[in-house]
Scaffold this motif. Structure first.
Motif, short mmCIF file in Angstrom:
data_model
loop_
_atom_site.label_atom_id
_atom_site.label_comp_id
_atom_site.label_asym_id
_atom_site.label_seq_id
_atom_site.Cartn_x
_atom_site.Cartn_y
_atom_site.Cartn_z
N ARG A 260 3.72 1.46 -1.34
CA ARG A 260 4.31 1.68 -2.73
C ARG A 260 3.15 2.06 -3.51
N ALA A 261 2.17 1.66 -3.32
CA ALA A 261 0.93 2.04 -4.07
C ALA A 261 0.76 3.59 -4.01
N LYS A 262 1.04 3.94 -2.80
CA LYS A 262 0.63 5.39 -2.65
C LYS A 262 1.84 6.44 -3.45
N GLU B 123 2.99 5.39 -5.95
CA GLU B 123 2.53 5.44 -7.39
C GLU B 123 1.31 6.38 -7.49
N TYR B 124 0.74 6.63 -6.53
CA TYR B 124 -0.33 7.44 -6.43
C TYR B 124 -0.01 9.01 -6.68
N MET B 125 1.10 9.29 -5.66
CA MET B 125 1.57 10.60 -5.67
C MET B 125 2.37 10.76 -6.98
N ASN B 126 2.72 9.87 -7.77
CA ASN B 126 3.48 10.12 -9.01
C ASN B 126 2.79 10.33 -10.19
N ILE B 127 1.33 10.33 -9.95
CA ILE B 127 0.14 10.52 -11.03
C ILE B 127 0.65 11.86 -11.79
N GLU B 128 0.79 11.70 -13.04
CA GLU B 128 1.15 13.08 -13.69
C GLU B 128 0.18 14.14 -13.67
N ILE B 129 0.25 15.10 -13.31
CA ILE B 129 -0.64 16.08 -13.26
C ILE B 129 -0.74 16.85 -14.42
N PRO B 130 -1.74 17.01 -15.36
CA PRO B 130 -1.86 17.81 -16.64
C PRO B 130 -1.61 19.05 -16.49
N SER B 131 -0.93 19.53 -17.43
CA SER B 131 -0.42 21.18 -17.54
C SER B 131 -1.95 21.61 -17.49
N LEU C 117 0.98 -1.47 -0.04
CA LEU C 117 0.11 0.00 -0.12
C LEU C 117 0.77 1.30 -0.19
#
Lengths: 163, 197
Positions: free
Chosen positions: B6-8, B10-18, B4
């Motif tokens: 590790r999943a977090k 990944e979650y925090m690494n979600i690319e934020i669109p410009s 979990l």
């Protein structure tokens, strides 16, 4: 605190936390454009109803409630949409890199029912307390606990099966 | 839990669109415009509503102020009748100014109404003087400016003469019924009230 101050506080909160809102929407929907739409709609609705905030300290749970409702509304609307086969997806379509690295845990979370998924995301990714989750989802604290336990059990089963 | 956390990550690494910030700005702008529109509409409607309310109030107060004040008067033992304080009658010289039946209170039966119509066809525009259960008295002003009285049986609209009422005088007089049991005799220059019979 007068109405204008509350409005400015809400605007400030939204601007500061917009990335978190997008992440939450994206982790549910897995669609970039749809997630942007959800965030936009949630902001519009929140700014329409910002007068409902009784306690400015609870702005976080209040906004998340609006956002989660918006996510559910979108998910329910698009429940019956037929998913497109991989070969039909045009080249250049957006893929979330974070989920492509190792999608096993996220796949497992994504397989959960919407309500359980929300609780996992809010508890472990957004670091909310169970009380806050209870406020966001407008459910009883014990229901939150039960759902969290159920979600974790399902994830365990998923991994046991995977192993 | 490890998975979990590790999943977090990944979650925090979600690319934020410009576009996200512009989307947020647009949403805020839209809401502001909507709120401004609401306030403007409210500002536009409020004065109109208050003006309407004030007008209604003024009209209401004005109506009360100019209201004739219907009152019930009794004359002798006769039945109470609804009359208006406003006298529309042209009194004959010296004649007593009598209360006039308020036309807004219809109490004339069909027979009497027919008589009124017949008289109006003859050129006599009748104004009510008294409407009772037994008698109805009307007046009109003729072409020469003289007042003429018409007295009808209130039930069948037939003529009622002074003799029918038991008034016997030798002098020439005009009369009108002023209550169920009395009439006013109008002589040249003065008027006198007499009791029937």
């Amino acid at each position: 605190m007068d109405r204008k101050d509350v409005y400015n506080t809400v605007i400030g909160y939204i601007t500061d936390n917009q990335d978190k809102f997008y992440r939450l929407a994206y982790s549910h929907i897995r669609d970039r454009e749809a997630s942007l739409d959800i965030v936009q709609n949630a902001i519009c609705k929140a700014l329409e109803k910002y007068g409902d905030i009784r306690n400015i300290d609870s702005i976080n749970s209040w906004f998340y409630r609006v956002l989660v409702n918006e996510v559910y509304t979108y998910a329910n609307k698009h429940k019956r949409e037929i998913s497109v086969a991989d070969e039909d997806i045009p080249v250049g379509v957006y893929h979330e890199k974070a989920f492509e690295k190792d999608d096993s845990i996220n796949d497992a979370i994504n397989c959960l029912p919407e309500k359980l998924k929300t609780i996992i995301i809010l508890r472990f990714f957004e670091d909310m307390t169970l009380e806050e989750i209870s406020k966001v989802t407008r459910t009883n604290l014990n229901t939150v606990k039960t759902r969290l336990y159920s979600a974790l059990s399902k994830l365990k089963i998923y991994y046991k099966e995977a192993e | 839990m490890e998975r979990l956390s590790r999943a977090k990550k990944e979650y925090m690494n979600i690319e934020i669109p410009s576009e996200l910030s512009s989307v947020v700005k647009e949403a805020i702008k839209k809401s502001e415009q909507k709120n401004t529109y609401k306030i403007n509409v409210f500002k536009k409607i409020l004065p109109a509503v208050s003006i309407c309310a004030m007008l209604c109030l003024v009209i209401g107060i004005g109506g009360l102020w100019t209201w004739d004040g219907d009152e019930v008067i009794t004359e002798g033992d006769s039945e109470p009748m609804i009359v208006s304080e406003n006298s529309r009658m042209m009194p004959a010289s010296g004649a007593r100014t009598e209360a006039v039946y308020d036309m807004s209170q219809p109490a004339i039966n069909e027979a009497v109404s027919e008589r009124i119509v017949k008289e109006s066809e003859k050129g006599n525009a009748l104004d009510p003087v008294f409407i009772g259960e037994k008698y109805a008295s009307f007046m009109c002003v003729d072409e020469n400016g003289y007042v003429k009285y018409f007295n009808f049986n209130a039930k069948d609209g037939s003529d009622v003469s002074a003799e029918d009422l038991g008034i016997r005088r030798n002098e020439k007089f005009d009369f009108y019924i002023s209550s169920e049991n009395s009439a006013v005799l109008v002589f040249d220059g003065y008027a006198e009230e007499v009791v029937f019979g």
